[in-house]
Design a protein around this motif. Sequence first.
Motif, PDB file in Angstrom:
ATOM      1  N   ARG A 266       0.862  -1.187   0.000  1.00  0.00           N
ATOM      2  CA  ARG A 266       0.000   0.000   0.000  1.00  0.00           C
ATOM      3  C   ARG A 266       0.887   1.222   0.000  1.00  0.00           C
ATOM      4  N   GLY A 267       0.580   2.135  -0.869  1.00  0.00           N
ATOM      5  CA  GLY A 267       1.386   3.345  -0.925  1.00  0.00           C
ATOM      6  C   GLY A 267       0.778   4.340  -1.885  1.00  0.00           C
ATOM      7  N   ALA A 268       1.612   5.153  -2.485  1.00  0.00           N
ATOM      8  CA  ALA A 268       1.155   6.162  -3.431  1.00  0.00           C
ATOM      9  C   ALA A 268       2.195   6.316  -4.527  1.00  0.00           C
ATOM     10  N   VAL A 269       1.718   6.744  -5.679  1.00  0.00           N
ATOM     11  CA  VAL A 269       2.622   7.027  -6.797  1.00  0.00           C
ATOM     12  C   VAL A 269       2.381   8.462  -7.259  1.00  0.00           C
ATOM     13  N   ARG A 270       3.410   9.076  -7.752  1.00  0.00           N
ATOM     14  CA  ARG A 270       3.311  10.413  -8.311  1.00  0.00           C
ATOM     15  C   ARG A 270       2.812  10.285  -9.751  1.00  0.00           C
ATOM     16  N   VAL A 278       6.331   1.472  -9.098  1.00  0.00           N
ATOM     17  CA  VAL A 278       5.345   1.269  -8.034  1.00  0.00           C
ATOM     18  C   VAL A 278       6.002   0.639  -6.818  1.00  0.00           C
ATOM     19  N   THR A 279       6.496  -0.582  -6.963  1.00  0.00           N
ATOM     20  CA  THR A 279       7.128  -1.264  -5.843  1.00  0.00           C
ATOM     21  C   THR A 279       7.876  -2.482  -6.347  1.00  0.00           C
ATOM     22  N   ASP A 280       8.661  -3.094  -5.477  1.00  0.00           N
ATOM     23  CA  ASP A 280       9.371  -4.340  -5.781  1.00  0.00           C
ATOM     24  C   ASP A 280       9.023  -5.381  -4.722  1.00  0.00           C
ATOM     25  N   PHE A 281       9.042  -6.641  -5.140  1.00  0.00           N
ATOM     26  CA  PHE A 281       8.849  -7.764  -4.223  1.00  0.00           C
ATOM     27  C   PHE A 281      10.050  -8.699  -4.330  1.00  0.00           C
ATOM     28  N   LYS A 282      10.324  -9.394  -3.229  1.00  0.00           N
ATOM     29  CA  LYS A 282      11.343 -10.434  -3.230  1.00  0.00           C
ATOM     30  C   LYS A 282      10.711 -11.704  -2.673  1.00  0.00           C
ATOM     31  N   LEU A 283      10.914 -12.819  -3.363  1.00  0.00           N
ATOM     32  CA  LEU A 283      10.326 -14.094  -2.947  1.00  0.00           C
ATOM     33  C   LEU A 283      11.425 -15.138  -2.786  1.00  0.00           C
ATOM     34  N   LYS A 284      11.287 -15.952  -1.751  1.00  0.00           N
ATOM     35  CA  LYS A 284      12.195 -17.082  -1.568  1.00  0.00           C
ATOM     36  C   LYS A 284      11.623 -18.314  -2.268  1.00  0.00           C
ATOM     37  N   LYS A 285      12.444 -18.935  -3.077  1.00  0.00           N
ATOM     38  CA  LYS A 285      12.083 -20.162  -3.794  1.00  0.00           C
ATOM     39  C   LYS A 285      10.697 -20.054  -4.456  1.00  0.00           C
TER      40      LYS A 285
END
Length: 835
Positions: A266-270, A278-285
Amino acid sequence: MIRKRTSPVPHPLKGTHFLRFLLLLLFATRHQPAQAQQSIRLTAGWEYVKQDLGGIWEAVRPAAPGSPETVPLWTPVTLPHCFNAVDAVAPDINYYQGPGWYRTQLAVQNPYANGRTLLHFEGAGQKTEVYIHTTKVGSHVGGYDEWTVDITQAVADFQKMEAYQKQFKGKVPISIRCDNSRDLEMMPSDLSDFNLYGGLYRYLNLTYVPALYAERLMAHAAVDAAGQTGTLGLKIAFPATVATGTNAPVVVRLLDPRGKVVGQYRGAVRVAAGEVAVTDFKLKKPLLWSPENPRQYAVEVTVGEGPRAWRLTTSVGFRHIEFVEKRPFKLNGQRLLLRGTHRHEDHAGVAAAMTEPQIRQEMLLMKQMGVNFIRLGHYQQSRIVLNLCDSLGIVVWEEVPWCRGGLGGTVYQEQGRRMMTNMVQQHYNHPSIIIWGLGNENDWPNDFPEFDKEKIRTYMKELNDLAHQLDPSRYTAIRRCDFAKDIPDVYSPSIWAGWYRGIYTDYKKVSAEEFKQVKRFLHVEWGGDSHAGRHSETPDNALAKIKTGQGADERAGDASLFGGSARVSKDGDWSESYICNLIDWHLKEQETMPWLSGTAYWPFKDFSTPVRPDNPVPYMNQKGVVERDLTPKESYYVFQSYWTDKPMAHIYGHSWPVRWGEPGELKMVKVYSNCERAELFVNGKSYGFKTRDSQNFPAAGLSWQVPLVAGTNQVRAVAYQGKQRVEDQISFRYQTEKWATPARLTLTKTADANGLVTVEAQLCDAQGVPCLDAANWLRFSLAGEGRLHDDLGTSSGSSRVQAYNGRAIIRLTATPGQTTVAVQSPGLPAAVLAL
């Protein structure tokens, strides 16, 4: 004739594969590329005229009350629709290239306050202009990329015009002009070996969006080769019409292939025109995407709040790709031999205007043949195709339509840059795509007085850099342009062993020599033509005329059926028997080439082309393993026997009703199967077991020499894979009578079912003996009530066709007692049949 086939093309929703295919198709439907929730496919209520108008007023002017003099005459049609559904395969004319108009009236009701109303084109050919009433609101050049026209203001202006509101009863008149006229300064070249179709041949959507919306979601999913860590970077692109400089709330959810939420933001973008992170995600396996397990994650992005919130969804797959220099291809750290084919957007009866169910059927047939790779030739294709590649697990090479002809000027080159940009941006999220293609056969001159190799190299470098700038994560490639093979990441030379040059046993040697000359080698386009239903007792005879040791590339004039050096493409019999041997040899060799990244057979399906009027089915490229209506040829099962795991068995010759030879002569019977061993029965007698060995040519050792009896023969094969057993059987007639030159024709009704009558023409000698090797030209015609189904571009759906083994069939709609069919062949009396 065929009595029974117990190894048909598997139905996608039968047996143990029911749940898998159901889930795959549901996933393909649920997870679309970023698109609107307020989108309507515009399929019904259209009219079409195949000509130009004097002006837009002709499309919208009111008809005089009771007047029969309104011209032109418009025809009701359903979208998608192609100008050339029929004339692309008409044997005696060139296909239509020119303008055509579509019109309809829409009730426009945008649910968003201050929202925008858009027309979203998934593809239209080749130049398009869009009008709201008499106002031109947009245009586009290029037949294959998606594009959008904002009609908001034009609709609002029209709705203020009270007189016209009354005429159109509150609806909004929309008129669209498509034009596929010849134009040297437009890609692709008219020298291309495929039609440049015209029309609204992909889906058109009416889309409502709020005042603040994002037009594109870019999702970059990556994972290391070991599959331990996955990353996902998200960007959204705002259109130029949105108000910029404010912050917009944004919510993101990431769901794994089981539908479990594994990431939230959840956030905001200009708000700014263009792409915004927008955003980044990191996933394990992360669960990895592969052809065996095409697992996809869903990304949901909401921009804004409340009833004006805008939602975008897309699917991503985590996979690691690597074309190792001088080595094979790796997916997720493991070698994957790319087993591929090609697709053109072309189908019997509709040309380019394939519906979603037709596309799905085609892609499922590919997957069931064992395909894990496809090159989409030679242009950006429908989002439906890419969705299915994602969900079925088919790796993709997609390319821009810079095809043949040389290099045009400023307008031409700008189109190539624009189409590359659109292709990458529009298909960026698809995990199936591993290659962006820069062009095809760019060493083919003749569209322009100048053919400058250095200028072609310069432009190709520009496209290569652009593709890498837009998407650094994927590879680039071209096919057949040796003077530029150092520019892309991956190169495919021209190798047509056993067709345009050389013999098919040259294949491995020639490929190994080409492999040494490039950084990364991938062989796309190989195979040869086969006239469906034509078979041969001695299919390899033409190879005795062919010189070897002179390469296996296609050269100028090799596709011609006349003149030049001896080659199978000109001197062979174009039988299914020969092509099965050619394919069989290639596939057996590919299993012994550890350095090979992969190959792609050209193509999966027969398709229409303007440059082959003299082929056995006029204007058809007949290299497919299925016909233009998706009827499998025998070669389909050769691929299945090498590329699939589900036990299958197929006796060669399901479309070969009469074989021939001497009394008591031993004849080869081949069984294509992926099973460990098989037993053959002929007329109830067992001829023993054979063990499958892929290196034992032909048919991986599953071939028997057996005696046939004059008249009817019954052949059955039983194959075993562990405890599993599959079988196939056919029935055919064996003719021992000799025949002379064809002297007469017969015409016989052979079937009457589902409203269609089937008639068969047969060439016989003066004594009435069928001429089983005759390849005479035949022409069918009809008088009275009814219609020949002769616009399909298939061996059984063309009014002019070469005989296959002295015969040909055609289907028709008939009225009993009022329909007469005739068949003619040059130099022979016509045969007539009253139905």
